[in-house]
Design a protein around this motif. Structure first.
Motif, PDB file in Angstrom:
ATOM      1  N   SER A 198      13.186  -0.434  23.975  1.00  0.00           N
ATOM      2  CA  SER A 198      11.797  -0.396  24.421  1.00  0.00           C
ATOM      3  C   SER A 198      11.029   0.712  23.716  1.00  0.00           C
ATOM      4  O   SER A 198      11.589   1.763  23.413  1.00  0.00           O
ATOM      5  CB  SER A 198      11.744  -0.152  25.933  1.00  0.00           C
ATOM      6  OG  SER A 198      10.432   0.143  26.370  1.00  0.00           O
ATOM      7  N   PRO A 199       9.735   0.520  23.491  1.00  0.00           N
ATOM      8  CA  PRO A 199       8.907   1.648  23.072  1.00  0.00           C
ATOM      9  C   PRO A 199       8.721   2.601  24.244  1.00  0.00           C
ATOM     10  O   PRO A 199       8.972   2.237  25.401  1.00  0.00           O
ATOM     11  CB  PRO A 199       7.584   0.980  22.681  1.00  0.00           C
ATOM     12  CG  PRO A 199       7.535  -0.267  23.509  1.00  0.00           C
ATOM     13  CD  PRO A 199       8.956  -0.727  23.625  1.00  0.00           C
ATOM     14  N   GLY A 200       8.301   3.826  23.947  1.00  0.00           N
ATOM     15  CA  GLY A 200       8.022   4.776  25.015  1.00  0.00           C
ATOM     16  C   GLY A 200       9.172   5.717  25.302  1.00  0.00           C
ATOM     17  O   GLY A 200      10.259   5.609  24.723  1.00  0.00           O
ATOM     18  N   ALA A 201       8.922   6.650  26.212  1.00  0.00           N
ATOM     19  CA  ALA A 201       9.912   7.660  26.595  1.00  0.00           C
ATOM     20  C   ALA A 201      10.750   7.118  27.747  1.00  0.00           C
ATOM     21  O   ALA A 201      10.339   7.152  28.905  1.00  0.00           O
ATOM     22  CB  ALA A 201       9.215   8.953  27.005  1.00  0.00           C
ATOM     23  N   VAL A 202      11.930   6.608  27.421  1.00  0.00           N
ATOM     24  CA  VAL A 202      12.789   5.967  28.420  1.00  0.00           C
ATOM     25  C   VAL A 202      13.592   7.021  29.168  1.00  0.00           C
ATOM     26  O   VAL A 202      14.389   7.746  28.582  1.00  0.00           O
ATOM     27  CB  VAL A 202      13.736   4.952  27.759  1.00  0.00           C
ATOM     28  CG1 VAL A 202      14.655   4.325  28.807  1.00  0.00           C
ATOM     29  CG2 VAL A 202      12.940   3.869  27.040  1.00  0.00           C
ATOM     30  N   ASN A 203      13.388   7.085  30.469  1.00  0.00           N
ATOM     31  CA  ASN A 203      14.155   7.982  31.322  1.00  0.00           C
ATOM     32  C   ASN A 203      15.293   7.183  31.947  1.00  0.00           C
ATOM     33  O   ASN A 203      15.069   6.395  32.869  1.00  0.00           O
ATOM     34  CB  ASN A 203      13.261   8.588  32.402  1.00  0.00           C
ATOM     35  CG  ASN A 203      13.953   9.712  33.166  1.00  0.00           C
ATOM     36  OD1 ASN A 203      15.147   9.644  33.433  1.00  0.00           O
ATOM     37  ND2 ASN A 203      13.202  10.738  33.506  1.00  0.00           N
ATOM     38  N   LYS A 209      17.657   8.135  33.806  1.00  0.00           N
ATOM     39  CA  LYS A 209      18.006   8.549  35.165  1.00  0.00           C
ATOM     40  C   LYS A 209      17.112   7.890  36.204  1.00  0.00           C
ATOM     41  O   LYS A 209      17.579   7.484  37.270  1.00  0.00           O
ATOM     42  CB  LYS A 209      17.919  10.066  35.289  1.00  0.00           C
ATOM     43  CG  LYS A 209      18.938  10.810  34.443  1.00  0.00           C
ATOM     44  CD  LYS A 209      18.793  12.318  34.611  1.00  0.00           C
ATOM     45  CE  LYS A 209      19.812  13.062  33.759  1.00  0.00           C
ATOM     46  NZ  LYS A 209      19.658  14.545  33.869  1.00  0.00           N
ATOM     47  N   THR A 210      15.825   7.794  35.899  1.00  0.00           N
ATOM     48  CA  THR A 210      14.874   7.240  36.877  1.00  0.00           C
ATOM     49  C   THR A 210      14.580   5.770  36.648  1.00  0.00           C
ATOM     50  O   THR A 210      14.028   5.106  37.540  1.00  0.00           O
ATOM     51  CB  THR A 210      13.540   8.014  36.830  1.00  0.00           C
ATOM     52  OG1 THR A 210      12.923   7.805  35.543  1.00  0.00           O
ATOM     53  CG2 THR A 210      13.763   9.503  37.045  1.00  0.00           C
ATOM     54  N   GLY A 211      14.890   5.250  35.476  1.00  0.00           N
ATOM     55  CA  GLY A 211      14.569   3.860  35.167  1.00  0.00           C
ATOM     56  C   GLY A 211      13.119   3.646  34.798  1.00  0.00           C
ATOM     57  O   GLY A 211      12.635   2.507  34.765  1.00  0.00           O
ATOM     58  N   ILE A 212      12.398   4.732  34.508  1.00  0.00           N
ATOM     59  CA  ILE A 212      10.973   4.654  34.188  1.00  0.00           C
ATOM     60  C   ILE A 212      10.769   4.831  32.681  1.00  0.00           C
ATOM     61  O   ILE A 212      11.373   5.708  32.068  1.00  0.00           O
ATOM     62  CB  ILE A 212      10.186   5.740  34.951  1.00  0.00           C
ATOM     63  CG1 ILE A 212      10.256   5.488  36.462  1.00  0.00           C
ATOM     64  CG2 ILE A 212       8.729   5.790  34.489  1.00  0.00           C
ATOM     65  CD1 ILE A 212       9.674   6.600  37.295  1.00  0.00           C
ATOM     66  N   ILE A 213       9.897   4.003  32.098  1.00  0.00           N
ATOM     67  CA  ILE A 213       9.503   4.143  30.703  1.00  0.00           C
ATOM     68  C   ILE A 213       8.176   4.885  30.700  1.00  0.00           C
ATOM     69  O   ILE A 213       7.134   4.319  31.052  1.00  0.00           O
ATOM     70  CB  ILE A 213       9.367   2.782  30.005  1.00  0.00           C
ATOM     71  CG1 ILE A 213      10.673   1.988  30.106  1.00  0.00           C
ATOM     72  CG2 ILE A 213       8.981   2.979  28.532  1.00  0.00           C
ATOM     73  CD1 ILE A 213      10.556   0.558  29.612  1.00  0.00           C
ATOM     74  N   GLY A 214       8.196   6.151  30.332  1.00  0.00           N
ATOM     75  CA  GLY A 214       6.992   6.959  30.341  1.00  0.00           C
ATOM     76  C   GLY A 214       6.181   6.813  29.077  1.00  0.00           C
ATOM     77  O   GLY A 214       6.413   5.922  28.258  1.00  0.00           O
ATOM     78  N   SER A 215       5.205   7.700  28.906  1.00  0.00           N
ATOM     79  CA  SER A 215       4.329   7.723  27.748  1.00  0.00           C
ATOM     80  C   SER A 215       3.475   6.457  27.714  1.00  0.00           C
ATOM     81  O   SER A 215       3.070   5.956  28.762  1.00  0.00           O
ATOM     82  CB  SER A 215       5.149   7.895  26.469  1.00  0.00           C
ATOM     83  OG  SER A 215       4.327   8.137  25.357  1.00  0.00           O
TER      84      SER A 215
END
Length: 292
Positions: free
Chosen positions: A62-67, A69-75
């Motif tokens: 995926s593009p973006g800042a993949v976390n 631990k949380t399962g969230i793709i930030g940025s």
């Protein structure tokens, strides 16, 4: 064991399956305009892979800042609807399978370190040179995400006069500078700028030198900070056969300017191009779930 593979891009979404160390690619689809259609397409593809290949897990680039631990793709990215909520849980619920997600540049680096240009090397830096400069860091065989998921964001590094490496270290921006300064009747692309410089155009040569010097200094600084085994250059610019010798020359010049520097950074061109992310997500899944 069979793993379903997904590579989310701003224009297309690629699919594949990893079976006994082999990549089987599937037909790509246009990236949908909204989250509902996105879920429908991915769920249908994974359901079909379950039936055809008996997949037991799913791995996603995926593009973006993949976390992780949380399962969230930030940025943010060209696919805005996938960001800033627990999308990993949504995937698990819809697919009813274990799911791993990783950033696309990190996936490309994992592919190159596994059996590509950096095969067998433990410490690798990938520089993705496109419209900007991104990348990834592999230390001891694993992705280094950083405390704030900024590992590999080399484009933010400052060059000269508070300008970033992304601003000065891409052919796209080199061509923009040339076009603004020279104002040709037909604006040049990055590829055309390179050709013009090779043909003797002095203004094009000047902008090309800025591009190479910026990248060379960035590589030198990273070498003496992270100290990787090698650098892998990916992105559209890497398809130019002249890039590697020209960049090597620039790096040697930068290294010679620091008389106490004992090592010239080693660079190579990415082996995988279109398949890099799909291959990398297979590696990421294996690392997360210890699959074969």
């Amino acid at each position: 064991m069979a793993i379903g593979l997904i590579d989310i891009g701003g224009t297309t979404i690629k699919f594949g399956c990893w079976i006994k160390g082999q990549l089987i690619t599937d037909q790509a689809v246009a990236t949908p305009a909204n989250l509902t259609a996105f879920y429908q397409i991915l769920t249908a593809k994974i359901t079909a892979m379950k039936q055809q290949y008996g997949i037991t897990g799913v791995s996603i680039s995926s593009p973006g800042a993949v976390n992780q631990k949380t399962g969230i793709i930030g940025s943010f990215s060209a696919v805005p609807y996938i960001h800033n909520f627990d999308i990993l849980s949504e995937f698990k619920q819809r697919f009813q399978l274990p799911v791993a997600i990783e950033n696309d540049a990190n996936c490309a680096a994992l592919a190159e370190a596994a059996d590509g240009a950096a095969k067998g090397l433990a410490n690798v830096v990938l520089l993705a040179v496109g419209t900007g400069v991104g990348g990834a860091i592999i230390l001891n065989g694993k992705i280094h995400h950083g405390s704030h998921l900024l590992g590999g964001e080399f484009g933010f590094m400052l060059h000269e006069n508070n300008r970033t490496v992304s601003t000065m270290g891409t052919l796209v921006n080199a061509a923009k500078r040339y076009n603004q300064r020279v104002k040709p009747e037909q604006p040049l692309t990055g590829k055309q700028l390179y050709a013009a410089a090779q043909a003797g155009n002095s203004a094009a040569k000047k902008e090309l030198q800025v591009f190479f010097t910026t990248l060379a200094k960035a590589i030198f600084n990273i070498q003496y900070c992270i100290d990787p085994d090698c650098f892998v250059i990916s992105g559209g610019v890497s398809a130019n056969p002249a890039l590697l010798p020209d960049l090597q020359t620039a790096i040697k010049q930068v290294t010679k300017s620091v008389k106490i520097a004992p090592l010239t950074p080693k660079i190579c061109i990415a082996h995988y191009q279109a398949e890099a992310n799909l291959r990398g997500v297979a590696v990421n899944y294996s690392q997360q779930f210890h699959a074969n």
